[in-house]
Motif scaffolding. Structure first.
Motif, PDB file in Angstrom:
ATOM      1  N   ALA A 142       0.731  -1.182   0.119  1.00  0.00           N
ATOM      2  CA  ALA A 142       0.006   0.168  -0.122  1.00  0.00           C
ATOM      3  C   ALA A 142       0.988   1.372   0.062  1.00  0.00           C
ATOM      4  N   ARG A 143       2.010   1.263   0.534  1.00  0.00           N
ATOM      5  CA  ARG A 143       2.662   2.348   0.827  1.00  0.00           C
ATOM      6  C   ARG A 143       3.507   2.584  -0.627  1.00  0.00           C
ATOM      7  N   ILE A 144       3.806   1.599  -1.232  1.00  0.00           N
ATOM      8  CA  ILE A 144       4.576   1.702  -2.792  1.00  0.00           C
ATOM      9  C   ILE A 144       3.770   2.010  -3.548  1.00  0.00           C
ATOM     10  N   GLY A 145       2.617   1.486  -3.484  1.00  0.00           N
ATOM     11  CA  GLY A 145       1.544   1.876  -4.730  1.00  0.00           C
ATOM     12  C   GLY A 145       1.735   0.775  -5.796  1.00  0.00           C
ATOM     13  N   GLY A 146       0.975   1.092  -6.829  1.00  0.00           N
ATOM     14  CA  GLY A 146       0.927   0.257  -7.943  1.00  0.00           C
ATOM     15  C   GLY A 146       0.113  -0.841  -8.304  1.00  0.00           C
ATOM     16  N   ASP A 147       0.053  -1.547  -9.076  1.00  0.00           N
ATOM     17  CA  ASP A 147      -1.079  -2.458  -9.221  1.00  0.00           C
ATOM     18  C   ASP A 147      -0.815  -3.726  -8.742  1.00  0.00           C
ATOM     19  N   ASP A 148      -1.648  -4.359  -7.791  1.00  0.00           N
ATOM     20  CA  ASP A 148      -1.008  -5.754  -7.129  1.00  0.00           C
ATOM     21  C   ASP A 148      -1.990  -6.666  -7.595  1.00  0.00           C
ATOM     22  N   ALA A 149      -2.323  -6.793  -8.906  1.00  0.00           N
ATOM     23  CA  ALA A 149      -3.313  -7.718  -9.494  1.00  0.00           C
ATOM     24  C   ALA A 149      -2.584  -9.198  -9.886  1.00  0.00           C
ATOM     25  N   GLY A 150      -1.630  -9.052 -10.258  1.00  0.00           N
ATOM     26  CA  GLY A 150      -0.700 -10.333 -10.794  1.00  0.00           C
ATOM     27  C   GLY A 150       0.227 -10.976  -9.581  1.00  0.00           C
ATOM     28  N   CYS A 151       0.084 -10.249  -8.351  1.00  0.00           N
ATOM     29  CA  CYS A 151       1.170 -10.600  -7.126  1.00  0.00           C
ATOM     30  C   CYS A 151       0.468 -11.510  -6.296  1.00  0.00           C
ATOM     31  N   LEU A 152       0.781 -12.937  -6.378  1.00  0.00           N
ATOM     32  CA  LEU A 152       0.600 -13.621  -5.187  1.00  0.00           C
ATOM     33  C   LEU A 152       1.391 -13.567  -3.666  1.00  0.00           C
ATOM     34  N   ILE A 153       0.704 -13.560  -2.823  1.00  0.00           N
ATOM     35  CA  ILE A 153       1.763 -13.499  -1.406  1.00  0.00           C
ATOM     36  C   ILE A 153       1.530 -14.883  -0.838  1.00  0.00           C
ATOM     37  N   TYR A 154       2.964 -15.381  -0.484  1.00  0.00           N
ATOM     38  CA  TYR A 154       2.843 -16.812  -0.002  1.00  0.00           C
ATOM     39  C   TYR A 154       3.626 -16.716   1.313  1.00  0.00           C
ATOM     40  N   SER A 155       3.013 -16.975   2.572  1.00  0.00           N
ATOM     41  CA  SER A 155       4.017 -16.787   3.455  1.00  0.00           C
ATOM     42  C   SER A 155       4.143 -18.255   4.067  1.00  0.00           C
ATOM     43  N   GLU A 156       5.302 -18.775   3.795  1.00  0.00           N
ATOM     44  CA  GLU A 156       5.788 -20.153   4.159  1.00  0.00           C
ATOM     45  C   GLU A 156       7.439 -20.257   4.168  1.00  0.00           C
ATOM     46  N   THR A 157       7.868 -21.235   4.949  1.00  0.00           N
ATOM     47  CA  THR A 157       9.198 -21.260   5.093  1.00  0.00           C
ATOM     48  C   THR A 157       9.579 -22.708   4.402  1.00  0.00           C
ATOM     49  N   LEU A 158       8.846 -23.611   4.408  1.00  0.00           N
ATOM     50  CA  LEU A 158       9.197 -25.119   4.115  1.00  0.00           C
ATOM     51  C   LEU A 158       9.293 -25.018   2.458  1.00  0.00           C
ATOM     52  N   MET A 159      10.747 -25.269   2.161  1.00  0.00           N
ATOM     53  CA  MET A 159      10.810 -25.320   0.718  1.00  0.00           C
ATOM     54  C   MET A 159      10.076 -26.335  -0.171  1.00  0.00           C
ATOM     55  N   GLU A 160       9.737 -27.499   0.481  1.00  0.00           N
ATOM     56  CA  GLU A 160       9.275 -28.419  -0.533  1.00  0.00           C
ATOM     57  C   GLU A 160       7.795 -27.914  -0.843  1.00  0.00           C
ATOM     58  N   ASN A 161       7.041 -27.382   0.185  1.00  0.00           N
ATOM     59  CA  ASN A 161       5.740 -26.791   0.101  1.00  0.00           C
ATOM     60  C   ASN A 161       5.715 -25.455  -1.233  1.00  0.00           C
ATOM     61  N   ILE A 162       7.068 -24.705  -0.754  1.00  0.00           N
ATOM     62  CA  ILE A 162       7.018 -23.659  -1.878  1.00  0.00           C
ATOM     63  C   ILE A 162       7.277 -24.113  -3.334  1.00  0.00           C
ATOM     64  N   ILE A 163       8.154 -25.082  -3.472  1.00  0.00           N
ATOM     65  CA  ILE A 163       8.417 -25.577  -4.755  1.00  0.00           C
ATOM     66  C   ILE A 163       7.011 -26.322  -5.388  1.00  0.00           C
ATOM     67  N   LYS A 164       6.341 -27.098  -4.508  1.00  0.00           N
ATOM     68  CA  LYS A 164       4.984 -27.744  -5.030  1.00  0.00           C
ATOM     69  C   LYS A 164       3.960 -26.537  -5.583  1.00  0.00           C
ATOM     70  N   GLU A 165       3.853 -25.486  -4.714  1.00  0.00           N
ATOM     71  CA  GLU A 165       2.915 -24.457  -4.968  1.00  0.00           C
ATOM     72  C   GLU A 165       3.431 -23.891  -6.451  1.00  0.00           C
ATOM     73  N   ALA A 166       4.777 -23.687  -6.335  1.00  0.00           N
ATOM     74  CA  ALA A 166       5.348 -22.830  -7.500  1.00  0.00           C
ATOM     75  C   ALA A 166       4.943 -23.689  -8.840  1.00  0.00           C
ATOM     76  N   ARG A 167       5.203 -24.953  -8.720  1.00  0.00           N
ATOM     77  CA  ARG A 167       5.112 -25.904 -10.031  1.00  0.00           C
ATOM     78  C   ARG A 167       3.829 -25.794 -10.394  1.00  0.00           C
ATOM     79  N   GLU A 168       2.894 -25.662  -9.541  1.00  0.00           N
ATOM     80  CA  GLU A 168       1.187 -25.662  -9.712  1.00  0.00           C
ATOM     81  C   GLU A 168       0.979 -24.330 -10.363  1.00  0.00           C
ATOM     82  N   ILE A 169       1.252 -23.222  -9.559  1.00  0.00           N
ATOM     83  CA  ILE A 169       1.079 -21.786 -10.222  1.00  0.00           C
ATOM     84  C   ILE A 169       1.693 -21.429 -11.495  1.00  0.00           C
TER      85      ILE A 169
END
Ligand code: TYD
Ligand code: MG
Length: 465
Positions: A142-169
């Motif tokens: 919100a501070r930076i401004g701009g368009d956040d339509a294409g941005c997915l935020i993922y709060s995670e630290t386990l690499m296996e989950n991150i890679i799995k999600e990233a492969r799907e998305i």
């Protein structure tokens, strides 16, 4: 092709925090890099059942082939809608590349990596945060401004989950903040340890090369200034960018330390504003005088950082030493070099500075290592000493040798062109400088004054005084 070991059994080994050297027992001094007290114990996976997995770089063949037959036209570059970032990356982000952005806490790594997707709404971005909650990221966005339509935020630290999600998305860009907070189940040690950092980087590299998704990885820096975790991290990634600058100042420099797809002598300049980082396309603007004429102790140096010429203000204050030992202090400049230049002024030109306090400051919180600044440094010191102001349309580029001679510096012609472009009317350079690249038109607007030694400089600069 990359090979990554997936292992089963575990054992304890010692790693050097500085260079990543592995040892079966503790040692006071790392035999590889010679640092003391850097060995840390970690549990690593091992065993006979270790399986090697191949990682294919997209477009690469598994057989040897003639260089001439290799098609490089598929190398796609993604523009980040930020001219400074695009330039430092060598013309945009290369598909499937792993980019490491390092810097001290609070310098603006997270701001920059969030700003990129917000300013490129057409890119589908997966922003993985291990340091901040999704809500905190939202507040920053919100501070930076701009368009956040294409941005997915993922709060995670386990690499296996991150890679799995990233492969799907299958995003167009992935950001991981930061490598020190991520961990993988393959390795037993805690997040931030040498083995976890190596494993995280290796998993991300495999993902990037497999899918062609570019990954921006954020890394912290130790107080010695190197990227925390072993040097091995720098070997794994394709590009290393390092943030420099003073956290309290507003200017930030992003320097390319390693780039497999471009030059490493690039430098990007940003200004931290209330709305994120602003690109500074003409850094000289911020570094040259913004005061009235007639101030003594100020000289402008035409310096070069990497391949980029810019002009920077050098400020000096010389006063009689109030106490016994004179003080010498320099901000942004090597104090030993300042001492050497003062000794040259004393011995070769007869200026009695041994009983004076000398303070030196480089504008904008910049750290300068270009020897071409010597000439501006001695001019600023002499100007302050005699309380004689140097006109604001004069600048300097030359190295000072131990016998008081002014030596030529690399790419003098580019410095002259930049100085002329910014409206300077006179530039002092070494008598031995070559001005081959400077056109007649430029020489018509700027007077190039060649000086051979310090006395010649003084005669020319303080003529009539
Ligand atoms: P941050 O990007 O979180 O740094 P890092 O990830 O490298 O630790 O923070 C940068 C600093 O900049 C922080 O102290 C707050 C400040 N800031 C601004 O001045 N303006 C802004 O628009 C933003 C987002 C941050
Ligand atoms: Mg951060």
């Amino acid at each position: 092709m990359f090979w990554i070991m997936v292992a089963v059994k575990t054992k304890s080994v010692w790693f050097c925090k500085e260079c990543g050297n592995e040892s079966p027992k503790w040692m006071g001094r790392c035999p590889a890099c010679g640092e003391w007290n850097t060995m840390v114990e970690e549990t690593v996976a091992t065993g006979r059942k270790a399986v090697a997995q191949a990682v294919n770089v997209p477009g690469a063949s598994c057989r040897p082939m003639p260089l001439a037959d290799i098609d490089s036209s598929h190398e796609q570059r993604i523009s980040l809608n930020n001219s400074e970032m695009d330039r430092i990356l060598g013309g945009g982000l290369v598909e499937g590349s792993l980019v490491l952005i390092g810097g001290e806490p609070g310098i603006g790594k997270s701001t920059l990596s969030l700003q990129i997707p917000l300013h490129c709404p057409s890119l589908k971005t997966l922003y993985v945060t291990g340091e901040e909650s999704a809500k905190q990221v939202k507040l920053r966005a919100a501070r930076i401004g701009g368009d956040d339509a294409g941005c997915l935020i993922y709060s995670e630290t386990l690499m296996e989950n991150i890679i799995k999600e990233a492969r799907e998305i299958r995003p167009d860009l992935m950001v991981v903040d930061s490598v020190q907070t991520m961990y993988s189940q393959n390795v037993e040690s805690s997040p931030g340890s040498v083995t976890q950092i190596k494993e995280t980087a290796a998993l991300l590299l495999r993902f990037a090369k497999d899918t062609g998704v570019p990954v921006i990885l954020i890394g912290h820096i130790t107080k010695e200034g190197s990227i925390a975790g072993p040097k091995i991290l720098e070997h794994i990634v394709d590009v290393v960018l390092q943030f420099e600058g003073d956290n309290r100042g507003t200017y930030r420099l992003l320097r390319s330390i390693k780039n497999r797809f471009g030059s490493t002598s690039e430098l990007a300049v940003f200004e931290m504003t209330g709305k994120g980082l602003r690109e500074v396309s003409n850094p000289s603007e911020m570094l040259i005088p913004m005061h009235e004429e007639g101030l003594s102790g100020v000289a402008v140096s035409a310096m070069l950082d990497g391949t980029r010429p810019f002009l920077i203000e050098v400020q000096s204050l010389v006063s009689s030493a109030a106490y016994g030992t004179p003080q010498r202090s320099a901000t942004g400049f090597d104090v030993r070099r300042l001492n050497m230049l003062l000794a040259v002024l004393e011995k070769r030109a007869g200026f009695k500075l041994g009983v004076k306090d000398v303070f030196l400051n480089m504008a904008g919180g910049l750290k300068v290592s270009d020897p071409a600044c010597d000439l501006a440094v001695i001019s600023a010191v002499l100007s302050s000493n005699f309380d004689f102001p140097i006109p604001s349309d004069v600048c300097f580029a030359g190295e000072v040798g131990l016998s008081g001679e002014i030596r030529p510096v690399a790419q003098t012609d580019r410095r002259v062109i930049e100085a002329a472009r910014l409206g300077f009317r006179k530039i002092f350079v070494s008598s031995y400088s070559s001005l081959e690249g400077v056109g007649q038109q430029t020489l018509g607007t700027i007077e190039v004054i060649k000086v051979s030694d310090v006395p010649a400089l003084c005669r020319s600069l303080f003529r009539g005084q």
